[in-house]
Write a protein that holds these residues in place. Structure first.
Motif, PDB file in Angstrom:
ATOM      1  N   HIS A   1      10.204  58.153  -7.681  1.00 51.16           N
ATOM      2  CA  HIS A   1       9.932  56.872  -8.358  1.00 51.16           C
ATOM      3  C   HIS A   1      11.128  56.522  -9.224  1.00 51.16           C
ATOM      4  CE1 HIS A   1       5.573  57.117  -7.330  1.00 51.16           C
ATOM      5  NE2 HIS A   1       5.869  58.404  -7.301  1.00 51.16           N
TER       6      HIS A   1
ATOM      7  N   HIS B   1      -0.019  57.313  -2.128  1.00 47.71           N
ATOM      8  CA  HIS B   1      -0.333  58.577  -2.804  1.00 47.71           C
ATOM      9  C   HIS B   1      -1.816  58.860  -2.554  1.00 47.71           C
ATOM     10  CE1 HIS B   1       3.433  57.854  -4.818  1.00 47.71           C
ATOM     11  NE2 HIS B   1       3.290  58.850  -5.667  1.00 47.71           N
TER      12      HIS B   1
ATOM     13  N   HIS C   1      10.093  60.669  -1.596  1.00 47.56           N
ATOM     14  CA  HIS C   1       9.064  60.505  -2.635  1.00 47.56           C
ATOM     15  C   HIS C   1       9.711  60.694  -3.998  1.00 47.56           C
ATOM     16  CE1 HIS C   1       4.701  61.609  -4.061  1.00 47.56           C
ATOM     17  NE2 HIS C   1       5.354  60.868  -4.938  1.00 47.56           N
TER      18      HIS C   1
ATOM     19  N   ASP D   1       9.572  63.416  -6.898  1.00 40.91           N
ATOM     20  CA  ASP D   1       8.605  62.558  -7.585  1.00 40.91           C
ATOM     21  C   ASP D   1       9.231  61.858  -8.800  1.00 40.91           C
ATOM     22  OD1 ASP D   1       6.139  61.374  -7.563  1.00 40.91           O
ATOM     23  OD2 ASP D   1       5.010  63.108  -8.270  1.00 40.91           O
TER      24      ASP D   1
HETATM   25 ZN    ZN Z   1       4.712  60.010  -6.714  1.00 43.56          ZN
END
Ligand code: ZN
Ligand code: HPA
Length: 352
Positions: free
Chosen positions: A16, A194, A14, A275
């Motif tokens: 981005h 998500h 996870h 994240d």
């Molecule tokens: Zn995320």
């Protein structure tokens, strides 16, 4: 000084790619592309990383994406992240890429894909890291937009690991995208979404029952619904949790109040991820370290998080087993240290 957490083999599931754009790189790309930023320095930008909620972060995140223009930009961003992840003990990285806003600004999908995929190959050749790409649709856009994105990336289907969905959660339930997820699954792709970050437990329920996703990203809201927790455990559905993100976006009031430990105790398949590392001031290893310290996790719980990450990865069973075996080997080494204890994870003995 040795760092046992950085040597713990782990999968990052996870993260981005656009969220890996740190202030220094953002300024370098802005200069290279002749784009002006409203901050005068990387330090001033870093000082703006104070968020009230998910949307206040997303506003800054989308603004930063303006500096990503050329194939080289996407290459540099991806290679920089994969090198950092390798240093953090990541042996498998599955990275989200959300092309819709980039395409809207006039960047060609081929430019984006060639840059990212080329850097993934370069990183694997350089340090052996296994890299996968998850194409992520934005949930504030329409269901038709998500399907159009699927069409746009299909020429690269062989090099795409799976599909996901991020963006503003509240008011954009998983059910809005039932057709998109059905289509992705019918093409044979694993899918994740998500859900239960800012949104309610009911969104997680929709995601697993209606969309039939393979994983849930975040999912912390499940803890308010015991029946949902029981189902997630029974079905072994992984939750990719990002503790420092949750703190920074005020999903939880503090790390000490984070439900990660309770999630582990419930038997959920939870793992820890970063994240958007620079935005939340923490790579994956830093998330592990702060959880170990702040939540008092044991060595066995830390190892469970890493094993869970391999079990949840979109990779063949043999590779998952190899990842779990590497965690076992780390445990054996770690517990060989006579004075090994939670605090030793940060600065372990140099002889191991
Ligand atoms: Zn995320
Ligand atoms: N949530 C939703 N969308 C996102 C996030 C997140 O934490 N990070 C990047 N896009």
């Amino acid at each position: 000084m040795q760092d046992l957490i950085a040597r713990l083999p782990k999968a990052e599931l996870h993260v981005h790619l656009e969220g890996c754009l740190d202030p220094a790189l953002m300024f370098a790309l802005a200069r290279r592309n002749g784009i002006s930023l409203r901050w005068s320095s990387p330090d001033e930008l870093r000082a703006a990383y104070r968020f009230d909620n998910l949307q206040s972060f997303l506003d800054l995140y989308y603004e930063g994406c303006r500096v990503l223009v050329t194939e080289q930009d996407f290459h540099d961003l991806t290679l920089q992240y994969l090198r950092q992840a390798h240093g953090d003990g990541v042996v498998r990285a599955e990275m989200f890429l959300g092309p819709q806003g980039l395409i809207e600004r006039g960047v060609a999908i081929g430019t984006i894909m060639r840059g990212v995929l080329g850097a993934m190959r370069a990183a694997t050749a350089e340090c052996g890291i296994s890299a996968g790409l998850l194409i992520s649709a934005q949930r504030h856009r329409s269901a038709a937009d998500a399907l159009a994105l699927l069409d746009q990336v299909l020429p690269w289907a062989e090099q795409i690991t799976g599909f996901g969905m991020g963006g503003a959660e509240a008011g954009n339930p998983p059910s809005k995208f039932a057709g998109f997820f059905r289509e992705c699954r019918s093409l044979g792709f694993p899918v994740t979404i998500h859900a239960g970050e800012e949104g309610p437990a009911a969104y997680i329920r929709e995601a697993i029952d209606l969309l039939q996703v393979d994983r849930i990203d975040h999912g912390v809201a499940c803890m308010s619904d015991p029946a949902l927790v029981r189902d997630l455990v029974a079905r072994g559905i992984p939750l990719t949790v990002c503790p420092l993100s949750n703190v920074r976006l005020k999903v939880v009031p503090s790390l000490a109040a984070h439900p990660l430990r309770a999630m582990l105790d419930s038997g959920l398949n939870v793992s820890v991820h970063s994240d958007d590392p620079p935005y939340f001031d923490g790579t994956i290893a830093e998330n592990y370290r702060q959880c170990e310290h702040g939540l008092g996790l044991s060595v066995e719980q830390i190892a469970t998080l890493a094993r869970n990450s391999f079990a949840a990865a979109f990779m063949p069973p043999d590779d998952k087993a190899r990842g779990c075996g590497a965690v076992d080997a780390w445990c054996a080494q770690a517990s060989d240290c006579a004075d090994f204890g939670p605090s030793r994870l940060r600065t372990g003995p140099t002889s191991h």
